[in-house]
Scaffold this active site. Structure first.
Site, PDB file in Angstrom:
ATOM      1  N   SER A 109       0.784  -1.232  -0.025  1.00 34.21           N
ATOM      2  CA  SER A 109      -0.003  -0.116   0.137  1.00 34.21           C
ATOM      3  C   SER A 109       0.801   1.382   0.091  1.00 34.21           C
ATOM      4  CB  SER A 109      -0.821  -0.217   1.201  1.00 34.21           C
ATOM      5  OG  SER A 109      -1.443   1.353   1.477  1.00 34.21           O
ATOM      6  N   SER A 110       0.496   2.303  -0.558  1.00 35.68           N
ATOM      7  CA  SER A 110       1.258   3.600  -0.503  1.00 35.68           C
ATOM      8  C   SER A 110       1.171   3.919   0.991  1.00 35.68           C
ATOM      9  CB  SER A 110       0.706   4.664  -1.235  1.00 35.68           C
ATOM     10  OG  SER A 110      -0.612   5.028  -0.762  1.00 35.68           O
ATOM     11  N   CYS A 111       0.584   3.560   1.943  1.00 35.80           N
ATOM     12  CA  CYS A 111       0.573   4.093   3.304  1.00 35.80           C
ATOM     13  C   CYS A 111       2.096   3.578   3.877  1.00 35.80           C
ATOM     14  CB  CYS A 111      -0.451   3.662   3.985  1.00 35.80           C
ATOM     15  SG  CYS A 111      -0.613   2.176   4.505  1.00 35.80           S
ATOM     16  N   TYR A 138      -1.354  -0.837  10.017  1.00 35.57           N
ATOM     17  CA  TYR A 138      -1.336  -1.473   8.666  1.00 35.57           C
ATOM     18  C   TYR A 138      -0.078  -1.404   7.712  1.00 35.57           C
ATOM     19  CZ  TYR A 138      -3.675  -2.494   3.945  1.00 35.57           C
ATOM     20  OH  TYR A 138      -3.708  -2.884   2.799  1.00 35.57           O
ATOM     21  N   LYS A 142       2.402  -4.323   6.295  1.00 30.25           N
ATOM     22  CA  LYS A 142       2.726  -4.208   4.938  1.00 30.25           C
ATOM     23  C   LYS A 142       4.055  -4.457   4.756  1.00 30.25           C
ATOM     24  CE  LYS A 142      -1.082  -5.258   2.993  1.00 30.25           C
ATOM     25  NZ  LYS A 142      -1.334  -6.142   2.262  1.00 30.25           N
ATOM     26  N   HIS A 181     -12.905   3.155   2.476  1.00 30.72           N
ATOM     27  CA  HIS A 181     -12.266   4.446   1.955  1.00 30.72           C
ATOM     28  C   HIS A 181     -12.828   5.267   1.500  1.00 30.72           C
ATOM     29  CE1 HIS A 181      -9.198   0.938   1.927  1.00 30.72           C
ATOM     30  NE2 HIS A 181      -8.354   1.922   2.220  1.00 30.72           N
TER      31      HIS A 181
END
Ligand code: GFB
Length: 334
Positions: A109-111, A138, A142, A181
């Protein structure tokens, strides 16, 4: 790579990403897709995952299952986000090594990137600074998945790769207004406000943060490129290429849904990261680019929302939220 693959195990096949992967693989003529519902296989159970892999012997595994949700779900279910996602990564990656899977694609994920990373964010920003607090749990899970892929590649020579998609949307999304989201949440909120003739809709935060949105079928086609043409220790970003403010997004959703009322901003709700636009030059150099323009993708997503909403209410005679939440639960880890 995919042409010679005997079978592909798509995890999370009822979710947003997994269902798009199955759709795209099937449309490309790939028939031998292995799936398992949550009832059939609990991905957080190591023994069960190992047994499943021993029985089915997939040649390719895509880790697209996870405990997922928007900013509030991330912030209020930290234990589930870190535990379930770490377990899923450990179990699938280790079992893929044990059962000699020839290629594994892990979706992050971009997070995972630092809260204040330089924009657009390139892959080498990983672990270069502190994370955004609302989704750190999260993100850490990841990042563990990324490191597992790198570790198994280094120690055992496994062809495991990790790709980082930006914020995704499209058919099969979760529409629970509290957990989902922003884009599906807004489709649901505006649609309900229109249906019930409500004077206003409440949106979260200040509207100032910017987000990049990628249509999920475009992600699926990028995954096929990665499986076929990418084999490296380094992670690879998959983004749309531009971002918009949440304020602009709300206006677009309002227009697509056709809601005439007022928007009010609840600043007690978190904004999260200000910006997380990905630098996607690496995936573009493989020849991939997104096909679906944001407005067009949002129309497809809204059509999917209306279709599922109607089916849920017509068939089960459930209330709006419980009907959509029932759909959501099926997709969380399934
Ligand atoms: O999509 P979202 O929940 O998550 O929120 P993130 C994006 C932005 O939209 C935030 C605002 O600034 C929210 O405050 N927003 C406005 C809303 N109205 C709403 C609403 O009604 N619902 C929601 N959900 N947001 C997620 C991470 O972060 O990004 C995940 O929490 C994952 O772990 C995902 O990585 C890609 O983009 O902030």
């Amino acid at each position: 790579m995919l042409e010679s693959a005997k079978s592909i195990f798509v995890t999370g096949h009822k979710g947003l990403v997994g269902s798009a992967l199955c759709r795209t693989l099937q449309s490309e003529g790939f028939r031998n897709i292995i799936t398992a519902s949550r009832q059939e296989l609990d991905l957080t159970n190591q023994a069960a995952v190992n047994e499943f892999m021993a029985t089915h012997q997939p040649s390719v595994v895509i880790v697209s299952a996870g405990h997922v949700g928007g900013i509030m779900a991330n912030n209020t279910e930290p234990a589930q986000f870190i535990f379930e996602n770490t377990q899923i990564a450990c179990n699938l990656i280790h079992a893929s090594h044990t059962h000699r899977v020839s290629k594994l694609l892990y979706l992050g994920s971009s997070c995972i990137y630092p809260k204040r990373a330089d924009q657009p964010i390139s892959e080498d920003s990983l672990l270069a600074g502190p994370l955004e607090p609302t989704n750190q749990w999260y993100a850490v899970a990841k990042i563990a998945g990324i490191k597992l892929c790198q570790a198994y590649r280094r120690q055992y020579g496994c062809d495991f790769v990790a790709a980082m998609p930006t914020n995704l949307y499209g058919p099969g999304d979760h529409y629970d207004p509290e957990r989902s989201h922003v884009l599906p949440a807004l489709l649901h909120k505006f649609s309900e406000a229109k249906r019930l003739n409500l004077p206003q809709v409440e949106c979260w935060g200040t509207g100032r943060p910017r987000r990049e949105f990628l249509y999920v079928d475009d992600l699926a086609s990028a995954c096929i490129e990665v499986l076929n043409r990418y084999s490296d220790d380094d992670i690879i970003n998959i983004g749309y290429g531009s971002d918009i403010s949440i304020l602009e997004l709300t206006s677009m959703v309002q227009e697509i849904v056709g809601y005439q009322g007022e928007i009010v901003w609840d600043s007690s709700k978190p904004d999260g990261t200000y910006r997380k636009l990905l630098n996607s030059t690496k995936i573009q150099s493989l020849g991939w680019s997104p096909k679906t323009e944001l407005r067009e993708g949002m129309r497809h997503a809204y059509a999917d929302y209306l279709d599922r909403f109607r089916r849920s209410t017509d068939n089960a005679k459930l209330s709006t939220d419980s009907a959509l939440a029932a759909n959501d639960r099926q997709g969380i880890i399934a």
